[in-house]
Design an enzyme around this catalytic site. Structure first.
Site, short mmCIF file in Angstrom:
data_model
loop_
_atom_site.label_atom_id
_atom_site.label_comp_id
_atom_site.label_asym_id
_atom_site.label_seq_id
_atom_site.Cartn_x
_atom_site.Cartn_y
_atom_site.Cartn_z
N VAL A 64 31.07 57.27 72.88
CA VAL A 64 29.71 57.54 72.43
C VAL A 64 28.72 56.76 73.29
O VAL A 64 28.93 55.58 73.60
CB VAL A 64 29.54 57.17 70.93
N ASP B 261 38.49 58.85 56.80
CA ASP B 261 38.52 57.69 57.70
C ASP B 261 37.38 56.73 57.37
O ASP B 261 36.66 56.28 58.27
CB ASP B 261 38.47 58.18 59.16
P1 ADP Z 1 35.24 58.08 67.09
O1 ADP Z 1 35.82 59.37 66.59
O2 ADP Z 1 35.55 57.85 68.52
O3 ADP Z 1 35.55 56.91 66.21
P2 ADP Z 1 32.51 57.92 66.01
O4 ADP Z 1 31.76 59.15 65.64
O5 ADP Z 1 33.06 57.08 64.91
O6 ADP Z 1 33.65 58.31 67.07
O7 ADP Z 1 31.56 56.99 66.90
C1 ADP Z 1 32.07 55.79 67.48
C2 ADP Z 1 31.02 54.69 67.44
O8 ADP Z 1 29.83 55.11 68.14
C3 ADP Z 1 30.53 54.33 66.04
O9 ADP Z 1 31.37 53.38 65.42
C4 ADP Z 1 29.15 53.77 66.32
O10 ADP Z 1 29.22 52.42 66.76
C5 ADP Z 1 28.66 54.63 67.49
N1 ADP Z 1 27.88 55.77 66.97
C6 ADP Z 1 28.35 56.98 66.60
N2 ADP Z 1 27.36 57.79 66.16
C7 ADP Z 1 26.22 57.07 66.23
C8 ADP Z 1 24.82 57.33 65.91
N3 ADP Z 1 24.44 58.51 65.44
N4 ADP Z 1 23.94 56.34 66.10
C9 ADP Z 1 24.33 55.14 66.60
N5 ADP Z 1 25.59 54.84 66.93
C10 ADP Z 1 26.54 55.77 66.76
MG MG Z 2 34.93 56.33 64.32
#
Ligand code: ADP
Ligand code: MG
Length: 400
Positions: A37, A175
């Site tokens: 991300v 999760d």
């Molecule tokens: P993964 O499936 O790799 O765990 P996530 O959707 O949980 O992906 O995103 C991983 C990390 O990226 C999150 O724990 C957070 O720190 C950051 N992140 C994800 N979405 C956002 C958002 N909309 N705004 C800010 N940070 C985000």
């Molecule tokens: Mg995640």
């Protein structure tokens, strides 16, 4: 920024045509099992001026302001205020079905203010990008040690509000853990992210004993015990002596946060698995230990849970799903320990006055522990729902 991150960012910018006209990559903010991300600035001003606007702070869509001429709006300060987005690059090893699932569920949840909405998504051959509003948040490891009971109530109310919205749509997140609930302690606001493992309740399920009433369950269990001893001539319950085909159940989730029914391979899992995981977060905050559970696999996870609950309750919990639980580990007692004791031990308060008065939990802490025991009930059918939790005295808090 280290060079590999820099290289990945360069590559991303060149994979998607016009990417650089629309987004300016700032930095990498997350790297998980299924995605990377990035934080980026959204340069598509026209998009925002002509369309509905999105407030990154509370994730709400708002219509553009009414104005007499668009020219004056273009000159306003609002136009220059940067808009940040989170760009989630899904790894090419993710199956198309899985990616579609995440997109569909996010679309279903678009009206929930406590779920991070999807702005748009792009695909270029096998590469998929999700564009989400950037939500300002802090690292759980930073704020949980400082959280008092009031902060804990406010945090949990935000989390359970999000869970109630997701569960009302029949969706299991699967999760729930601190990195998937982005929380801003200053604003006391949080949003759920990461629906990569989420599923609709009832998909891919087969009847499990836990959904039958007690009498039926007892009868079936006796039958299966009899079946086993006839066919193997051995005591039932040990995997190597069990001749039945092995059970398959969805185990997706993160170790340490998996509900007991997931470990017992329940084939009819419900939204209650998220409540257990939220309970583990509460346990972490109350005991000030992160991670609270630290198992390498499902057997170790069961041992950790059994150490708290004791072998007696664990055996009953297994039976709910037609499983035998048996342990000969000396640290697993028959009765286990109360959450109150565990909290006192973990916060080093168990060595107070002889009568125990110096160690006692405050009435507020007792209420927290009572709520915790409702979330971490081994029996998913008795465990509190998100909707009920919002009515529990512990979550009856005014955060403004
Ligand atoms: P993964 O499936 O790799 O765990 P996530 O959707 O949980 O992906 O995103 C991983 C990390 O990226 C999150 O724990 C957070 O720190 C950051 N992140 C994800 N979405 C956002 C958002 N909309 N705004 C800010 N940070 C985000
Ligand atoms: Mg995640």
């Amino acid at each position: 920024i280290d060079t590999t991150v820099q290289q990945d960012m360069e590559k991303l910018q060149h994979t998607f045509p016009h990417f650089q006209d629309e987004y300016r990559l700032i930095k990498r903010i997350g790297e998980g099992t299924f995605s990377t991300v990035y934080k980026a600035e959204d340069l598509r001003y026209d998009y925002y001026i002509n369309n509905w606007d999105i407030d990154a702070d509370d994730g709400q869509w708002t219509p553009p302001p009414l104005r007499s001429s668009s020219a004056s709006h273009l000159n306003s300060a609002a136009r220059r205020k940067p808009k940040f987005v989170a760009i989630k690059k899904i790894y090419v090893t993710s199956s198309p079905a899985r990616i579609l699932n995440e997109l569909e569920l996010l679309h279903d949840l678009r009206a929930s203010p406590s779920v991070c909405p999807l702005i748009t998504a792009f695909r270029e051959s096998d590469q998929v990008l999700l564009i989400l509003p950037y939500f300002r948040h802090q690292d759980f490891r930073k704020y949980y040690p400082k959280m008092n009971i009031y902060d804990t109530r406010v945090y949990l109310r935000a989390l359970f509000t999000a869970l109630a919205a997701v569960h009302a749509r029949g969706i299991i997140h699967r999760d729930i853990k601190p990195t998937n609930f982005l929380y801003d302690p200053d604003k006391k606001r949080g949003v759920l992210v990461d629906f990569g493992l989420a599923e609709r309740e009832g998909t891919d399920t087969k009847p499990c004993l836990c959904h039958e009433d007690r009498q039926v369950r007892k009868h079936r269990l006796q039958q299966s015990v009899a079946f086993n001893s006839i066919h193997t001539g051995l005591q039932p319950g040990y995997p190597k002596q069990d001749t039945r085909p092995s059970r398959r159940a969805n185990r997706a989730g993160t170790r340490g946060f998996r509900a007991p029914e997931v470990l017992f391979k329940c084939t009819e899992q419900t939204t209650k698995i998220d409540i257990w995981s939220a309970g583990v977060i509460l346990l972490t905050v109350l005991c000030k230990r992160f991670p609270f559970f630290n198992s390498a696999d499902d057997v170790e996870a069961m041992i950790e849970i059994a150490t708290i609950f004791g072998s007696k309750r664990m055996r009953l919990a297994g039976q709910l799903h037609g499983c035998m639980f048996d342990a000969t580990i000396p640290t697993i007692s028959s009765q286990g320990f109360s959450f109150e004791k565990i909290m006192l031990w973990s916060t080093c308060r168990s060595d107070g006055g002889r009568d125990g008065s110096a160690n006692a939990l405050t009435p507020e802490e007792k209420e927290a522990v009572e709520f915790l025991s409702r979330c971490m009930d081994l029996d998913p059918t008795r465990r509190i729902s998100a909707e009920e939790a919002l009515q529990h005295p512990f979550l009856m808090v005014d955060s403004d």
